[in-house]
Design a protein around this motif. Structure first.
Motif, mmCIF file in Angstrom:
data_model
loop_
_atom_site.group_PDB
_atom_site.id
_atom_site.type_symbol
_atom_site.label_atom_id
_atom_site.label_comp_id
_atom_site.label_asym_id
_atom_site.label_seq_id
_atom_site.Cartn_x
_atom_site.Cartn_y
_atom_site.Cartn_z
ATOM 1 N N ARG A 1 8.578 4.051 7.223
ATOM 2 C CA ARG A 1 7.008 3.404 7.116
ATOM 3 C C ARG A 1 7.123 2.444 5.669
ATOM 4 N NH1 ARG A 1 1.701 6.338 7.117
ATOM 5 N NH2 ARG A 1 2.379 6.873 5.301
ATOM 6 N N VAL B 1 3.040 -7.896 8.440
ATOM 7 C CA VAL B 1 4.396 -8.001 9.048
ATOM 8 C C VAL B 1 4.212 -8.698 10.322
ATOM 9 C CG1 VAL B 1 6.541 -6.833 10.142
ATOM 10 C CG2 VAL B 1 5.253 -5.874 8.005
ATOM 11 N N LYS C 1 -4.596 7.334 2.288
ATOM 12 C CA LYS C 1 -3.728 7.344 1.242
ATOM 13 C C LYS C 1 -2.912 5.962 1.348
ATOM 14 C CE LYS C 1 -1.201 10.421 -0.927
ATOM 15 N NZ LYS C 1 -0.894 11.670 -1.758
ATOM 16 N N GLU C 2 -2.074 6.113 2.415
ATOM 17 C CA GLU C 2 -1.287 4.771 2.953
ATOM 18 C C GLU C 2 -2.095 3.602 2.687
ATOM 19 O OE1 GLU C 2 1.374 3.552 4.404
ATOM 20 O OE2 GLU C 2 0.749 2.632 6.084
ATOM 21 N N PHE D 1 -4.729 13.587 1.708
ATOM 22 C CA PHE D 1 -3.782 14.132 2.599
ATOM 23 C C PHE D 1 -3.518 13.498 3.803
ATOM 24 C CE2 PHE D 1 -5.418 17.550 -0.019
ATOM 25 C CZ PHE D 1 -4.245 17.908 -0.538
ATOM 26 N N GLY D 2 -4.186 12.279 3.922
ATOM 27 C CA GLY D 2 -4.124 11.557 5.217
ATOM 28 C C GLY D 2 -3.675 10.270 5.101
ATOM 29 N N PHE D 3 -3.953 9.512 6.197
ATOM 30 C CA PHE D 3 -3.555 8.263 6.558
ATOM 31 C C PHE D 3 -4.266 7.305 5.388
ATOM 32 C CE2 PHE D 3 -4.607 3.793 8.570
ATOM 33 C CZ PHE D 3 -3.219 3.790 8.991
ATOM 34 N N PHE E 1 4.183 9.162 -0.644
ATOM 35 C CA PHE E 1 3.526 10.233 -1.693
ATOM 36 C C PHE E 1 4.165 11.626 -1.536
ATOM 37 C CE2 PHE E 1 0.744 7.037 -0.075
ATOM 38 C CZ PHE E 1 0.157 6.590 -1.334
ATOM 39 N N THR F 1 -7.469 -2.730 11.530
ATOM 40 C CA THR F 1 -6.525 -1.548 11.577
ATOM 41 C C THR F 1 -7.347 -0.304 11.311
ATOM 42 O OG1 THR F 1 -5.116 -3.395 10.924
ATOM 43 C CG2 THR F 1 -4.412 -1.012 10.613
ATOM 44 N N MET G 1 5.591 3.149 -0.341
ATOM 45 C CA MET G 1 5.108 4.399 -1.258
ATOM 46 C C MET G 1 5.391 5.392 -0.372
ATOM 47 S SD MET G 1 3.523 4.686 -4.265
ATOM 48 C CE MET G 1 3.162 6.228 -4.724
ATOM 49 N N HIS H 1 -6.674 -11.960 7.032
ATOM 50 C CA HIS H 1 -6.218 -10.907 6.963
ATOM 51 C C HIS H 1 -7.052 -9.589 6.658
ATOM 52 C CE1 HIS H 1 -3.404 -7.924 5.268
ATOM 53 N NE2 HIS H 1 -3.782 -7.900 4.206
ATOM 54 N N LEU I 1 0.541 0.400 12.692
ATOM 55 C CA LEU I 1 -0.797 0.312 11.719
ATOM 56 C C LEU I 1 -0.293 -0.349 10.444
ATOM 57 C CD1 LEU I 1 -2.565 3.463 12.770
ATOM 58 C CD2 LEU I 1 -3.390 1.136 13.263
ATOM 59 N N HIS I 2 0.938 0.342 9.951
ATOM 60 C CA HIS I 2 1.562 -0.339 8.688
ATOM 61 C C HIS I 2 1.770 -1.499 8.836
ATOM 62 C CE1 HIS I 2 3.677 0.604 4.908
ATOM 63 N NE2 HIS I 2 4.507 -0.419 5.309
ATOM 64 N N ALA I 3 2.420 -2.009 9.559
ATOM 65 C CA ALA I 3 2.784 -3.549 9.870
ATOM 66 C C ALA I 3 1.531 -4.465 9.934
ATOM 67 C CB ALA I 3 3.414 -3.870 10.938
ATOM 68 N N ALA J 1 1.333 11.429 3.976
ATOM 69 C CA ALA J 1 0.014 10.573 4.378
ATOM 70 C C ALA J 1 0.278 10.047 5.772
ATOM 71 C CB ALA J 1 -0.062 9.451 3.343
ATOM 72 N N LEU J 2 0.394 11.092 6.552
ATOM 73 C CA LEU J 2 0.530 10.704 7.910
ATOM 74 C C LEU J 2 -0.718 11.460 8.819
ATOM 75 C CD1 LEU J 2 4.196 11.700 8.430
ATOM 76 C CD2 LEU J 2 3.320 9.460 8.212
ATOM 77 N N GLU K 1 2.900 4.390 16.460
ATOM 78 C CA GLU K 1 1.817 3.964 16.086
ATOM 79 C C GLU K 1 1.465 3.677 14.451
ATOM 80 O OE1 GLU K 1 -0.940 5.639 19.709
ATOM 81 O OE2 GLU K 1 -0.426 6.954 18.259
ATOM 82 N N HIS K 2 2.025 4.945 13.672
ATOM 83 C CA HIS K 2 1.876 4.793 12.050
ATOM 84 C C HIS K 2 2.685 3.504 11.576
ATOM 85 C CE1 HIS K 2 1.166 9.195 11.951
ATOM 86 N NE2 HIS K 2 0.715 8.715 10.895
ATOM 87 N N LEU L 1 -1.379 -3.728 8.122
ATOM 88 C CA LEU L 1 -1.879 -3.576 6.954
ATOM 89 C C LEU L 1 -0.939 -4.586 5.979
ATOM 90 C CD1 LEU L 1 -2.734 0.143 6.592
ATOM 91 C CD2 LEU L 1 -4.274 -1.894 6.813
ATOM 92 N N TYR L 2 0.251 -4.705 6.280
ATOM 93 C CA TYR L 2 1.086 -5.219 5.477
ATOM 94 C C TYR L 2 1.604 -6.877 5.918
ATOM 95 C CZ TYR L 2 1.592 -1.273 2.233
ATOM 96 O OH TYR L 2 1.523 -0.418 1.347
ATOM 97 N N PRO M 1 -1.771 -3.927 0.850
ATOM 98 C CA PRO M 1 -2.262 -5.042 0.194
ATOM 99 C C PRO M 1 -3.596 -5.443 0.952
ATOM 100 C CG PRO M 1 -0.535 -5.669 1.218
ATOM 101 C CD PRO M 1 -0.601 -4.085 1.555
ATOM 102 N N VAL M 2 -4.607 -4.465 0.794
ATOM 103 C CA VAL M 2 -6.112 -4.873 1.300
ATOM 104 C C VAL M 2 -7.150 -4.268 0.454
ATOM 105 C CG1 VAL M 2 -7.337 -3.529 3.082
ATOM 106 C CG2 VAL M 2 -4.812 -4.105 3.882
#
Lengths: 325, 274
Positions: free
Chosen positions: A148, A107, B92-93, B88-90, A83, B9, A81, B2, A100-102, A87-88, A96-97, A104-105, B98-99
């Motif tokens: 990302r 990876v 949203k991500e 506007f920030g993190f 946006f 995280t 996604m 998870h 953190l993404h990895a 969303a940074l 680091e972004h 959450l998903y 999937p959390v």
């Protein structure tokens, strides 16, 4: 080709207001599919439903084989996604972004380093890996977000107004990247835009207005629907009726111009000048654009809605966080 | 598993950002310090506590309240930052990851509490300025109490912010919720000397119990000389003067219960918000 998105009879109401009004469409794997419409047409609401951020009032949406209402976690794992608003976090680095993404998903750690290299190279940010996002331009931020979004190898990448607020050169570069992604890794791209010229880059476009899809087709086919070239003339009063009567076409008044369509514009010009001697002040022939398609389908040009509370915050966010764009 | 990683995280992000943002640290510690040095010193030199027990001055009395204030402001701000972060920030991500939503809320609350605790540790280290002695044990207990209090307040912030759409609303919350919470906490003036109607309000302010706990722990290592050759533990002086009202166990139990309720409210509120 395989189908990755199937939407049937999707409706979303907020109180009395119907934001999405019975939308149905399918998207094939590897397609760049665009949702084109003015602000408030229901584009973002649709994307929010497809990405499980909103529940539909009725209708179904299946994404990568998963139902967005019943299997939200599977859907989330299958999509990336980007946006409309970044969303940074300015205070974190590019790497680091991604880390953190990895996390959450899910990876796996064993492939993480390789994946990070891969996606950063793909968007041309490999050398900025350790830089704080604070130092990134608007275009770099977007590219990082795209990287990302791809990190967990999604089936579909959603881009919500990906080039809003970017300069033309950066917009072109973003598009370049999006097309390369599709060609190289075959990801399906679902994007929304209200820029007509951008929609031309899509394989297929759905034109949406007032929550309804007005047409879905390739850009070229949509433009063919217009029925040839657009003739724009200015001239004396009464010309509108006379033109309509003479050629049996629908003549629209737009400002002080008269618009109508004919099959072959270039050949038509000498004819109309001969038919109405002295009455035509100016005449031009235009290849139809998506703007014209939109105008014809909806009866008006793409408009901007009045600013909502969110838009005000958005403007503020651009001032505070936007940095160089 | 998870879910635990997801919580970690969110926490990690809060922590990293905090470490990077030095100006915020300075501001968040500077404000309570200003209160302590200017308001505290000013009041203690111009006025005295009614019926104050001997050996107790206003600066000592106020000091634990200043830690409470730092925890309160930092925590509510952490909680409220989700309004901005959501658009506007993190965050949203995180919301499309999937959390589960409640895990996001928990990570956020833990992150806010960590940040607030670090700040109160820095403030606590300055206790000798107010004539309060410290030990490692006191520091650890202050840290734990700050963490507990902060969990409650951050949860409150998240619970409210999850339903708010703009930052303008946050200013209202600051004025009509956070400031009264602080004023009524017994941090600035003792509960027992307030008029009866105000005492009732103070007793329902959860921060009152947090400040009571912070006060007895902060005072626990300090002895004051009442007269030549006669000294007494500060905590006993405060307790006999009614400046400490409950046992530490009672304070902690009340705070823990409030934390549980507010954290649940935050998780629910955040999960339901669209």
């Amino acid at each position: 080709m395989t189908e990755v998105i199937r939407v049937e009879g999707l409706v979303k109401r907020f109180g009395d207001f119907t934001a999405v009004d019975g939308v149905s469409f399918t998207v094939q794997q590897g397609e760049i599919f665009g949702f084109l419409g003015p602000n408030g047409a229901g584009k973002s609401t649709t994307i929010k439903i497809l990405s499980t951020l909103l529940k539909p009032t009725s209708g179904t949406a299946i994404l990568a084989g998963y139902d967005v209402v019943r299997q939200p976690n599977e859907v989330r794992q299958s999509i990336g996604m980007v946006f409309q608003d970044p969303a940074l976090d300015n205070r974190l680095t590019a790497e680091e972004h991604l880390i953190l993404h990895a996390m959450l998903y899910n990876v796996p750690r064993s492939v993480l380093a390789e994946r990070i290299d891969q996606v950063l190279k793909m968007v041309g940010l490999a050398d900025r890996r350790k830089s704080l996002v604070r130092t990134f331009s608007g275009g770099m931020r977007r590219r990082l977000e795209i990287a990302r979004g791809l990190l967990h190898h999604p089936k579909v990448l959603f881009l919500d107004e990906p080039t809003v607020g970017l300069d033309p050169q950066t917009r072109a570069a973003i598009w370049e990247h999006v097309r390369r992604l599709r060609d190289e890794i075959g990801v399906t791209v679902f994007m929304t835009t209200h820029y007509m010229d951008e929609a031309e880059n899509c394989d297929r476009i759905a034109i949406i207005d007032h929550g309804k899809i007005q047409a879905i087709d390739t850009p070229a086919a949509l433009k063919r629907r217009i029925g040839g070239d657009l003739i724009i003339v200015t001239g004396d009063p009464g010309l509108q009726e006379d033109l309509a009567a003479r050629y049996g076409v629908e003549v629209r008044r737009v400002g002080n111009e008269l618009h109508f369509q004919v099959a072959a514009g270039a050949e038509f010009v000498p004819r109309v000048v001969a038919d109405f001697p002295g009455r035509i002040r100016s005449i031009q022939v235009k290849q139809p654009s998506l703007d014209d398609v939109f105008l014809q389908l909806t009866g008006r040009a793409i408009r901007d809605e009045e600013a909502s509370e969110l838009d005000l915050m958005r403007q503020h966010a651009r001032r505070v966080w936007g940095g160089r764009r | 598993m998870h879910v635990a990683r997801a919580i970690y995280t969110i926490w990690l992000r809060e922590f990293k950002v905090f470490v990077r943002e030095r100006s915020r640290i300075v501001g968040m510690i500077g404000q309570p310090l200003l209160y302590l040095l200017i308001v505290g010193t000013g009041i203690s030199s111009g006025m005295s506590l009614n019926n104050a027990p001997g050996g107790m001055d206003y600066l000592k009395f106020m000091y634990p309240g200043i830690i409470g204030m730092s925890v309160l402001f930092t925590s509510i701000f952490s909680g409220a930052s989700i309004i901005w972060d959501r658009e506007f920030g993190f965050l949203k991500e995180v919301l499309v990851a999937p959390v589960p939503r409640w895990a996001v809320a928990v990570g956020k609350i833990l992150g806010g509490a960590t940040v607030a605790s670090i700040q109160s540790a820095i403030l606590a280290a300055l206790a000798p300025v107010a004539g309060i002695s410290l030990s490692v044990g006191v520091m650890v207990k202050l840290l734990l109490l700050s963490f507990l209090t902060s969990l409650a307040v951050t949860s409150l912030g998240v619970a409210i912010a999850a339903r708010m759409e703009s930052m303008q609303g946050f200013q209202m919350i600051m004025n009509f919720l956070v400031m009264p919470l602080y004023f009524l906490s017994g941090g600035m003036f003792p509960v027992q000397s307030a008029p009866a109607w105000m005492q009732k309000l103070m007793l329902v302010d959860p921060l009152t119990y947090g400040v009571d706990a912070l006060r007895q722990v902060a005072f626990s290592h300090t002895t004051v000389e009442l007269a030549p050759g006669l000294s007494a533990p500060l905590v006993e002086i405060a307790r006999s003067g009614g400046l400490i009202r409950w046992d530490l166990g009672v304070d902690v139990a009340v705070m823990a219960a409030v934390t549980l309720v507010l954290a649940a409210a935050a998780a629910v509120s955040f999960s339901r918000a669209e």
